[in-house]
Design a protein around this motif. Structure first.
Motif, mmCIF file in Angstrom:
data_model
loop_
_atom_site.group_PDB
_atom_site.id
_atom_site.type_symbol
_atom_site.label_atom_id
_atom_site.label_comp_id
_atom_site.label_asym_id
_atom_site.label_seq_id
_atom_site.Cartn_x
_atom_site.Cartn_y
_atom_site.Cartn_z
ATOM 1 N N PRO A 27 -2.370 9.937 8.206
ATOM 2 C CA PRO A 27 -3.284 10.423 7.165
ATOM 3 C C PRO A 27 -2.846 9.986 5.772
ATOM 4 O O PRO A 27 -1.772 9.428 5.592
ATOM 5 N N TRP A 28 -3.707 10.244 4.802
ATOM 6 C CA TRP A 28 -3.439 10.014 3.384
ATOM 7 C C TRP A 28 -3.163 8.581 3.008
ATOM 8 O O TRP A 28 -2.252 8.278 2.251
ATOM 9 N N TYR A 31 -13.244 -5.911 8.492
ATOM 10 C CA TYR A 31 -12.634 -5.275 7.332
ATOM 11 C C TYR A 31 -12.203 -3.878 7.724
ATOM 12 O O TYR A 31 -12.862 -3.209 8.523
ATOM 13 N N PHE A 32 -11.097 -3.417 7.119
ATOM 14 C CA PHE A 32 -10.665 -2.034 7.298
ATOM 15 C C PHE A 32 -10.785 -1.332 5.949
ATOM 16 O O PHE A 32 -10.188 -1.744 4.960
ATOM 17 N N ILE A 33 -11.595 -0.265 5.925
ATOM 18 C CA ILE A 33 -11.905 0.409 4.681
ATOM 19 C C ILE A 33 -11.443 1.864 4.751
ATOM 20 O O ILE A 33 -11.657 2.535 5.766
ATOM 21 N N VAL A 34 -10.793 2.346 3.710
ATOM 22 C CA VAL A 34 -10.431 3.770 3.617
ATOM 23 C C VAL A 34 -11.172 4.358 2.425
ATOM 24 O O VAL A 34 -11.135 3.800 1.324
ATOM 25 N N ASP A 51 0.834 -1.216 0.000
ATOM 26 C CA ASP A 51 0.000 0.000 0.000
ATOM 27 C C ASP A 51 0.860 1.254 0.000
ATOM 28 O O ASP A 51 0.575 2.230 -0.703
ATOM 29 N N HIS A 52 1.945 1.216 0.802
ATOM 30 C CA HIS A 52 2.812 2.389 0.875
ATOM 31 C C HIS A 52 3.455 2.679 -0.473
ATOM 32 O O HIS A 52 3.486 3.811 -0.937
ATOM 33 N N ILE A 53 3.975 1.628 -1.115
ATOM 34 C CA ILE A 53 4.668 1.878 -2.383
ATOM 35 C C ILE A 53 3.667 2.285 -3.461
ATOM 36 O O ILE A 53 3.994 3.058 -4.369
ATOM 37 N N MET A 54 2.425 1.796 -3.352
ATOM 38 C CA MET A 54 1.384 2.259 -4.272
ATOM 39 C C MET A 54 1.189 3.765 -4.128
ATOM 40 O O MET A 54 1.034 4.479 -5.113
ATOM 41 N N ARG A 55 1.174 4.240 -2.882
ATOM 42 C CA ARG A 55 1.025 5.678 -2.665
ATOM 43 C C ARG A 55 2.189 6.443 -3.282
ATOM 44 O O ARG A 55 2.005 7.500 -3.895
ATOM 45 N N VAL A 56 3.415 5.894 -3.118
ATOM 46 C CA VAL A 56 4.586 6.564 -3.695
ATOM 47 C C VAL A 56 4.457 6.625 -5.220
ATOM 48 O O VAL A 56 4.606 7.688 -5.825
ATOM 49 N N THR A 57 4.143 5.503 -5.853
ATOM 50 C CA THR A 57 4.073 5.508 -7.325
ATOM 51 C C THR A 57 2.912 6.376 -7.799
ATOM 52 O O THR A 57 3.039 7.089 -8.788
ATOM 53 N N GLN A 59 -11.122 19.827 -1.691
ATOM 54 C CA GLN A 59 -10.519 19.294 -0.481
ATOM 55 C C GLN A 59 -11.010 17.875 -0.230
ATOM 56 O O GLN A 59 -12.203 17.649 -0.077
ATOM 57 N N GLU A 60 -10.083 16.926 -0.189
ATOM 58 C CA GLU A 60 -10.462 15.552 0.120
ATOM 59 C C GLU A 60 -10.351 15.317 1.630
ATOM 60 O O GLU A 60 -9.397 15.784 2.253
ATOM 61 N N VAL A 61 -11.348 14.625 2.194
ATOM 62 C CA VAL A 61 -11.311 14.283 3.609
ATOM 63 C C VAL A 61 -11.355 12.767 3.731
ATOM 64 O O VAL A 61 -12.228 12.119 3.158
#
Lengths: 322, 322, 322, 322, 322
Positions: free
Chosen positions: E65-66, E78-81, C227-233, E95-97
């Motif tokens: 965050p993010w 389940y963990f959902i974002v 997930d982290h590297i997805m955010r980076v790319t 603005q995204e929250v």
């Protein structure tokens, strides 16, 4: 022209075999035969077809140039098309050379239109170590393809140097018309990419192929060659993106330069035309122009001109037009 | 108009068959029938439908022009749409001609709006060798499609020549308005590509299709045709990229030329306006302008003008504006 | 140079092990060995090969620089190539550093050409907590890769700051030639993206890999790193789009500026040339020019000039050329 | 407003059915009911929901405009969203009209906001042939969708005519500001494409769907409609590429024109300024300018001016600036 | 800060629950608990972790965050974002929250950094109807996500209005420097798209997920939300294409304007410089210039000037330069 090399019973190198004996030779399982055909005639190819029992379609493909890189499976053999490439620096030109390979259980036939130095290297190393090696067509195929793929790396480095030179030229401010060269390099990259794409697929196929002709470990080696060709194609793609970036940067640099030039033109035109107008006014021939008779009329006008020049100059300077 | 050709019991060519006899003829398994319909009327198509038992949808598709290249499977036959292409050099125009094929177990029906020379060649070769060949609808289909795909190669070569001519024109510096021609070629490539894409899928399908109508070996042959059409589409894609590249290069060349011209304009404007200003100053009518009465005032001013010209000229030369 | 760290029977840290003892050490299942090789010589790599029984291909890959990020499966271990990156702000340069990892059942071997600070951090934390941790090569691998991927975030933030600065510069109207910098950043992003793409695939593979070397829960952790590297790319891709957008905006801003400048040039040229023409007319030397003898000829002409200036000025103002 | 049509026991047309009777009518298997609802109120939709037992989500979708083209499967029926399109030539505008269809075992409910002429045509044809047709909801659905997809072809032809007109305008050299129109057409194509993409997927789905509601042969017919919509989307894509090509060509044509204009400006500026400079020099008021007193000074200067004009003119002609 | 709401045994709303009681409450199957945590401290999150037994990775993700929109499966939950978005019109800023959701068998935990009005609406509606609803965490999740996705529609409409305003401005001919605004909107669209892409995948996943936590019918509802988000992303993509189209149109409009301006400049320069040249010639001081002494020399020259002006004016008019 044929070069026929035989590793007899996995131990002995027999250099001179007649084409007519080939069918006998390959019937013995422990022999390993390599036939290297350099721009063979239609006649010679038919002899090969006869001795090895090749399908007419593969013979046709081997005779006609510019096949796509591919691997075709026939009943008892594979037909492989692969390309080498060399860079001709004087002409910013990449030359692709086609190599057709027939891979059988205990033989390899290589067909190409001109000398391929990598092939000679592989042949020499194979002949020197023939007694130490297991007679395996798969390993021989790996040696050939590996040395071909490795020959792409110096080519790619040369291309990288060219692109770096383009960058420097553009951002150095020197106005050089390098579009011709950039265009030619771009074209060569497009052509190279067109060959490399299916070549990569071919290697992926080889590294995953379940076939009696490629025993276990050989696949690992082809996986390694696949990694190498991935690096080559990645780099080629990067270079294409960079060349596009270079061209776009060129356009913004040119657009910037044009802006600067036109601003210079505008500023100086306005300054010089204003001064000329003043001179023109005092060049008029009216009878009643009191200034003309003033004692300090002339130096006064010159002073006014200087003043206008200074004021306009600083005005344009502040607007960053000069 | 119909051309009906029958290979009777795989040995004898029977040239004149009545449409009404078709249902009888194709009921005998060892016959091989080829009906070539050139711009048939609605009426004629209905006769074919009756005799062969075609589905109304395929008849409708064969009557309406501009179908997409495709292969539709019906109960007892396949309906295939494929395109030939020829280049009309005078108009930089590629003309696609649609060919609809009904492929049954022992018959082939070809429907097209105008003469297709490749079809005539195949027919002639087939008639000459009819006694030597196995009566197979699949092999006949292969002959037709193979000769159609091969007819793309000269077309592609002609396009390549055109593009090369564009390149030369642009980088030769000669200012020729070739945008119209480039645009038209681009449009033709787009249209050709639109036909070739599904045509390639169709051939891939044929080379993998498990069907009683295509016995074993024929699939290998279709695989070969697939390789050919892949080469054609690859080349077309390359040409599209090259044309884009040509256009982009044109823009940078034009932008470069504009920069050069504007710099010339700016340099000479500044030089000539400065000189004109000096002339204007000494054209003023002030009473008290001592220079006007100097013995060498006039040649002195001319000298100063020359000096200013030389200095500004070298200044702009050094900035590469001239 | 080697740094060899051993967690003996999951409880005790043994810092100094001889290379020759490695094969003994790893034969005991509960030991966990970490060998960190910093720019090892060919000789040293061969010793490792001997002790661990590594395949020659993986040793070769570890010796040659610039492998693609990848995970290769061998009989008893995995060979992983991954990259760290740091930003050198002075040169707008991103430096990638290759890290090769051999992951066995109870050992990890890390090979790299220069010091990697993240690796030292992981080593320190591991040594301090060695008695509390389960000796698991998978968890150790996770710690290493996690800290490497996390080190991308500050890099990405710095890049974001640079791009924001570009935006501000362009829209502030200040004419700064930042093409060089934009180009260089773009190039770095392209190169970084080329490394990150396969790295992401590698992490996806790790998070899904069914292997005895990675017990259950570890996969969940790798999912998190993925997930982290997805955010980076994702962010890198966003930045590339933004840079393209910046460049395009630059072109429209430049084109707008050029329009404004040329309009100024045109307006003032027309005004000043018209005035100069009037002055020129009254500078002619004709005998019979009645205006020249008028009492108020001179001020009248000046008034007319003023009038023309005002009229043309408002005309161009209304057309928004001034 | 409802139009309710019933084919009773597959033989008889019953035009006036009360909404309240619907649940009875559709309980008999051999009936086929078509309810056509034109901009129904919320109230009316609730009655339909009650009678047919529709899911609240599908009722909601049918009430809210601008659903995506889709097919939703519910327990006893399908909910389909599809779009028709018409071209409003005066405004270069394509108007999409949404059509929602509920397809049950023996009924069809069509919901739309405004009159759709294709629907009326289908209804008329169905009513006329009601006694000859098998009462099949699938065939009725096919008739509706087929006539909607066929209505795209004239639209697409009109768009093609527009694009051809753009081409001609641009290459005719006439300077017309057609960007507004090109932009609007582009926008319409983008919007149309957005509707057609999922519509195509929907038809692919219909042509492959294994469902009791669509018996065997109907799928073949939907395959045919799928081919048609493929042709439409292919053409739309071609048009988008052509419009881009048109715009790019416009830029190169404009860039070419600018070059020509600026070269004219530069050439004539240099010529005219040089001549003016000479006139200015002989307009200076120096006492000692011998040329002024020469007998043929004036015609001599005029001759020199002419000479300079001729020389510069041919110089610029040869450089292709004039 | 926590808002804890409990639907006890599916009938009664219990508003004030202590965090410490949570583990008890959720052990009874028919309870449904909703914990809404607004910018919780690390400490508070740890309490949640304890009571619900959350995995440390999901707690970490909820604190940092993010995160990317995603759904992670853990043993019992389940963990959902997911993200909401609002438009700040004054700053052309979206603005995204972030909203993090833990979904268990009979509980939902929502974590977010600032107030989300949609969440409050859902909570209010849930509390009012608590006795009528089946206590289902899946349905509650649907209500939350549905109201969040629906909140995108007004946002998307506002963006559409902005783009329409851009179009009008560009084609109105008014020269406004809107690049800054276009760029900012483009950037916002890129960022929004980056969030929406994985969000769409997440909803597709939810609509297809086989899980005990989402009983049968709920999936149909998520399918509906998926359709909605597809429409949002489709529209965003359309807007990005339109913005690109707007920018390209801007460039052609600017290029067209430049052409017009430069043609005006060239035409008037040539006219005015020619006239000035004539005036300059008759301003020369040669002794022998017969025209100067002619009676109608002066008006004659003025007439010639007028004539030249008229001729050149119509010449340029006909070439469409004026």
């Amino acid at each position: 022209m044929f070069k026929i090399m035989l590793s007899k019973e996995g131990s002995e190198l027999v250099p001179n075999i007649n084409i007519e004996d080939i069918s006998d030779v390959i019937s013995r399982e422990n022999n390993l035969l390599w036939v290297d055909a350099i721009s063979p005639s239609k006649n010679e190819m038919e002899k090969l077809q006869e001795e090895f029992g090749f399908h007419e379609l593969s013979i046709e493909d081997a005779l006609k140039p510019w096949q796509r890189p591919k691997i075709d499976q026939y009943d008892s053999y594979y037909f492989i098309v692969i390309y080498t490439a060399r860079f001709i620096p004087e002409q910013v030109d990449i030359q692709e050379v086609e190599l057709d390979i027939f891979l059988g259980r205990n033989y390899i036939v290589t067909v190409h239109g001109e000398e391929i130095s990598e092939l000679n290297d592989v042949a020499r190393r194979w002949q020197q170590n023939i007694s130490k090696l297991k007679p395996s067509a798969g390993v021989l195929l790996y040696s050939i393809i590996d040395s071909i793929v490795d020959s792409y790396f110096p080519l790619v480095d040369t291309l990288g140097d060219h692109i770096e030179r383009f960058e420097e030229t553009i951002f150095s401010g020197r106005q050089i018309t390098l579009q011709g060269e950039v265009f030619r390099l771009r074209k060569e990259l497009l052509q190279l990419r067109r060959v490399l794409g299916p070549q990569r697929d071919l290697l992926l196929h080889l590294s995953r192929m379940e076939s009696a002709l490629l025993e276990g470990d050989v696949r690992t080696y082809f996986q390694d060659v696949y990694d190498h060709i991935m690096r080559v194609t990645d780099t080629i793609d990067l270079y294409r993106d960079l060349l596009n970036s270079v061209l776009e940067s060129y356009l913004t640099v040119a657009s910037n330069n044009l802006n600067i030039t036109v601003r210079t033109l505008t500023s100086w035109s306005i300054i010089l035309m204003t001064l000329a107008l003043i001179a023109g006014i005092y060049g008029m021939n009216f009878e009643h122009m009191p200034e003309l008779h003033w004692r300090y009329g002339y130096p006064g006008v010159l002073l006014i001109m200087l003043l206008i020049t200074v004021i306009l100059y600083y005005y344009f300077k502040r607007r960053r037009w000069l």
